[in-house]
Design a protein around this motif. Structure first.
Motif, mmCIF file in Angstrom:
data_model
loop_
_atom_site.group_PDB
_atom_site.id
_atom_site.type_symbol
_atom_site.label_atom_id
_atom_site.label_comp_id
_atom_site.label_asym_id
_atom_site.label_seq_id
_atom_site.Cartn_x
_atom_site.Cartn_y
_atom_site.Cartn_z
ATOM 1 N N PHE A 227 0.784 -0.786 -0.434
ATOM 2 C CA PHE A 227 -0.013 0.105 -0.056
ATOM 3 C C PHE A 227 0.927 1.817 0.280
ATOM 4 C CE2 PHE A 227 -2.813 -3.252 1.877
ATOM 5 C CZ PHE A 227 -3.910 -3.317 1.074
ATOM 6 N N ASP A 228 1.566 1.602 -1.092
ATOM 7 C CA ASP A 228 2.580 2.706 -1.079
ATOM 8 C C ASP A 228 2.013 3.309 -2.230
ATOM 9 O OD1 ASP A 228 2.346 1.606 -3.609
ATOM 10 O OD2 ASP A 228 4.721 0.956 -3.662
ATOM 11 N N THR A 229 1.238 3.739 -2.397
ATOM 12 C CA THR A 229 -0.181 4.822 -2.752
ATOM 13 C C THR A 229 -1.172 4.880 -2.552
ATOM 14 O OG1 THR A 229 -0.770 3.687 -4.717
ATOM 15 C CG2 THR A 229 1.181 4.045 -5.560
ATOM 16 N N ALA A 230 -1.664 6.365 -2.369
ATOM 17 C CA ALA A 230 -2.923 6.691 -2.420
ATOM 18 C C ALA A 230 -3.893 6.066 -2.569
ATOM 19 C CB ALA A 230 -3.244 8.192 -2.482
ATOM 20 N N ALA A 231 -3.997 5.615 -4.309
ATOM 21 C CA ALA A 231 -4.952 4.565 -5.086
ATOM 22 C C ALA A 231 -5.266 3.320 -4.591
ATOM 23 C CB ALA A 231 -4.820 4.760 -6.373
ATOM 24 N N TYR A 236 -9.329 0.017 -2.175
ATOM 25 C CA TYR A 236 -9.050 -1.155 -1.074
ATOM 26 C C TYR A 236 -10.037 -0.586 0.204
ATOM 27 C CZ TYR A 236 -8.171 -5.643 1.338
ATOM 28 O OH TYR A 236 -8.627 -6.600 1.926
ATOM 29 N N LEU A 237 -9.933 0.310 1.062
ATOM 30 C CA LEU A 237 -10.270 1.036 2.323
ATOM 31 C C LEU A 237 -11.749 1.404 1.428
ATOM 32 C CD1 LEU A 237 -8.180 2.659 4.457
ATOM 33 C CD2 LEU A 237 -8.843 0.373 4.543
ATOM 34 N N GLY A 238 -12.049 1.854 0.675
ATOM 35 C CA GLY A 238 -13.432 1.972 0.075
ATOM 36 C C GLY A 238 -14.586 1.264 -0.661
ATOM 37 N N ARG A 239 -14.107 0.151 -0.560
ATOM 38 C CA ARG A 239 -14.738 -1.208 -1.696
ATOM 39 C C ARG A 239 -15.255 -2.135 0.328
ATOM 40 N NH1 ARG A 239 -14.372 -3.695 -6.502
ATOM 41 N NH2 ARG A 239 -12.122 -2.424 -8.288
ATOM 42 N N PHE A 240 -14.515 -1.626 0.734
ATOM 43 C CA PHE A 240 -15.296 -2.498 2.322
ATOM 44 C C PHE A 240 -16.246 -1.561 2.554
ATOM 45 C CE2 PHE A 240 -12.009 -5.134 2.491
ATOM 46 C CZ PHE A 240 -12.289 -6.537 3.071
ATOM 47 N N ARG A 241 -15.922 -0.026 2.585
ATOM 48 C CA ARG A 241 -16.708 0.876 3.026
ATOM 49 C C ARG A 241 -18.284 1.273 2.034
ATOM 50 N NH1 ARG A 241 -17.539 1.396 6.540
ATOM 51 N NH2 ARG A 241 -18.514 2.863 6.690
ATOM 52 N N SER A 242 -17.821 1.294 1.017
ATOM 53 C CA SER A 242 -19.338 0.808 0.170
ATOM 54 C C SER A 242 -19.925 -0.339 -0.042
ATOM 55 C CB SER A 242 -18.622 0.972 -1.668
ATOM 56 O OG SER A 242 -17.763 1.954 -1.782
ATOM 57 N N ALA A 243 -19.354 -1.248 1.090
ATOM 58 C CA ALA A 243 -20.282 -2.714 0.858
ATOM 59 C C ALA A 243 -21.007 -2.909 2.233
ATOM 60 C CB ALA A 243 -19.321 -4.262 0.424
ATOM 61 N N GLY A 244 -21.320 -1.608 2.508
ATOM 62 C CA GLY A 244 -21.167 -1.773 4.121
ATOM 63 C C GLY A 244 -20.918 -2.838 5.622
ATOM 64 N N LEU A 245 -19.515 -3.379 4.827
ATOM 65 C CA LEU A 245 -18.267 -4.126 5.387
ATOM 66 C C LEU A 245 -17.048 -3.584 6.477
ATOM 67 C CD1 LEU A 245 -17.891 -7.135 3.340
ATOM 68 C CD2 LEU A 245 -19.608 -7.144 5.393
ATOM 69 N N PRO A 246 -17.060 -3.775 7.467
ATOM 70 C CA PRO A 246 -16.062 -3.348 8.615
ATOM 71 C C PRO A 246 -15.050 -3.562 8.722
ATOM 72 C CG PRO A 246 -17.252 -4.635 9.815
ATOM 73 C CD PRO A 246 -18.244 -5.132 8.588
ATOM 74 N N ILE A 247 -13.761 -2.401 8.707
ATOM 75 C CA ILE A 247 -13.117 -2.634 8.477
ATOM 76 C C ILE A 247 -12.092 -1.796 9.077
ATOM 77 C CG2 ILE A 247 -12.778 -1.098 5.805
ATOM 78 C CD1 ILE A 247 -10.841 -3.723 6.577
ATOM 79 N N VAL A 248 -10.908 -2.672 9.537
ATOM 80 C CA VAL A 248 -9.891 -1.190 10.223
ATOM 81 C C VAL A 248 -8.580 -1.296 9.822
ATOM 82 C CG1 VAL A 248 -10.895 -1.708 12.343
ATOM 83 C CG2 VAL A 248 -9.668 -3.291 12.091
#
Length: 448
Positions: A227-231, A236-248
């Motif tokens: 995870f060496d780029t902002a994209a 990665y994190l955004g797909r969990f948010r969109s799916a309504g799944l908890p990620i840390v």
């Protein structure tokens, strides 16, 4: 975390199969709970982890670490434990003491088994099923602590081989824990040394979540060189948010032997999207990654540059952590004024410019940041200067060599951020006090 990471090549992105919508609990729960992809504490308040990892199993005598990380503002500590398969077993009594230390210091405990690290690739690593055996064997120390404890089944449970069974094994582990009576929120780590470059966790998270009879599972990604780029981070994190799944973000660093993580994006994106994170690690690293220590020799008065960054930097612990409501206390909520950025006072072409921003402000204190930008030509070093007009005094700084004479301050680059290409930028920050008013000074920049 492992001492040396091996990372496979890029894998094509795929789309999560389903989006799930869950209903927020209407009242307080017996312990932590998950709804709508968010984590809630037993008081029914959304809880966003802001904390660090602590290698308790290797340094069991460092019990002051819990108080020290709390004093620096953390609301969570992820505690390394061992089953006895690879490292000396942490007994139920020891785990009970760890939980007591967390509670005494108003911290949430994320307890993790480290013996699973790199299974299938790392000699001696154990299965998730074996980790469940351990959790059930110490259930007496865990039961009744659901308000304060989250159970992280196994650290980085697969290396870069044999990880195809991650979803099935994780689901079965969760079901065994539930059948054994554990009602805690459960955390599951990604495979591929925690970094999920194969997207195995990402694409199977919904299946694993639904395998939990309690629907009370959180997913943990470890962000190092993959995870060496902002994209990559935001996707990665955004797909969990969109799916309504908890990620840390259960682990991450500011540097690593397998690449240079973009820690600034990890922190800023997580803050903007209310995603929890736990930096690696408080102290005691070895095997070539000693630079990941946040404190030298476990001493909170000797924070490293990484420690300064994560505790005192922009979007760091001090600025963003909120104590769990189950402790019936709140930390002061800093006000966030509109950033004040006076016009640069040096020419826009050649040389460098500097801008000053108040990142966060609270009664009697604030966090400032100065951004340095090279002009039309590359530079090899920079010096910025400003003079406070409101009696402000800097107490801590990072990413710059800072000196002062009365109200006049001078900040020079350090060895790793002096060279900037044409138009490139870097920044440094500080914590300061104020009294009465807090006007933003003009900042000059001189390139070398």
């Amino acid at each position: 975390m492992r001492k040396r990471l091996s990372v496979a090549g890029a894998v094509l992105l795929t789309v999560l199969a389903a989006v799930f919508v869950f209903v927020q609990p209407a009242h307080a729960a017996a312990g932590f709970s998950v709804a709508n992809g968010r984590l809630y504490d037993a008081g029914g308040t959304e809880f966003v982890m802001r904390g660090v990892n602590h290698a308790h199993t290797w340094y069991p005598q460092q019990t002051n670490s819990f108080a020290n990380v709390k004093a620096l503002g953390a609301n969570t500590v992820r505690v390394v434990l061992a089953t006895g398969d690879r490292w000396a077993k942490n007994s139920a009594a020891d785990v009970g003491n760890v939980i007591s230390l967390c509670k005494a210091n108003r911290l949430i405990c994320v307890l993790e088994v480290h013996d699973t690290t790199g299974y299938g690739e790392q000699s001696g690593a154990i299965t998730l099923d074996r980790a469940v055996d351990y959790w059930l064997s110490i259930a007496g120390a865990l039961n009744g602590q659901e308000k304060y404890v989250i159970v992280n089944i196994g650290n980085e449970p697969y290396g870069n081989q044999g990880y195809a069974t991650w979803a099935t094994d994780s689901a079965n582990a969760i079901k065994r824990l539930r059948a054994g009576g554990l009602a805690h929120t459960i955390m599951v780590d990604a495979p591929n040394w925690g970094q999920d470059w194969s997207f195995t966790m990402r694409d199977n998270a919904a299946t694993v979540f639904n395998a939990d009879p309690a629907k009370n599972t959180v997913f943990s990604i470890h962000m190092y060189g993959v995870f060496d780029t902002a994209a990559e981070i935001t996707d990665y994190l955004g797909r969990f948010r969109s799916a309504g799944l908890p990620i840390v973000v259960g682990e991450f660093g500011f540097n690593h032997s397998d690449g240079n993580p973009d820690e600034d994006t990890i922190l800023s994106y997580s803050q903007a999207n209310r995603i929890g994170w736990l930096g690696w690690s408080w102290s005691g690293n070895g095997g070539g990654v000693e630079y990941l220590d946040m404190a030298t020799n476990f001493d909170p008065a000797q924070l490293t540059s990484w420690g300064q960054r994560i505790f005192n930097g922009a979007n760091g612990i001090k600025a963003t952590a909120r104590e769990a409501s189950v402790y019936s206390g709140t930390t002061p909520t800093p006000t966030t004024p509109t950033p004040t950025t006076p016009p640069p006072t040096t020419p826009p072409t050649g040389g460098c410019t500097a801008s000053y921003t108040i990142v966060n402000q609270w009664q009697g204190g604030f966090q400032g940041e100065v951004k340095v930008t090279a002009g039309s030509a590359a530079i090899t070093g920079w010096t910025t200067k400003w003079t406070f007009a409101g009696g402000q005094t800097v107490s801590q700084s990072w990413n710059a060599a800072l000196s002062s004479s009365g109200a006049a301050y001078t900040a020079r680059n350090v060895d790793y951020n002096g060279r900037l290409g044409a138009g490139a930028s870097t920044s440094f920050g500080f914590i300061a006090s104020w009294n009465g008013t807090n006007p933003a000074p003009a900042v000059t920049c001189t390139a070398s």
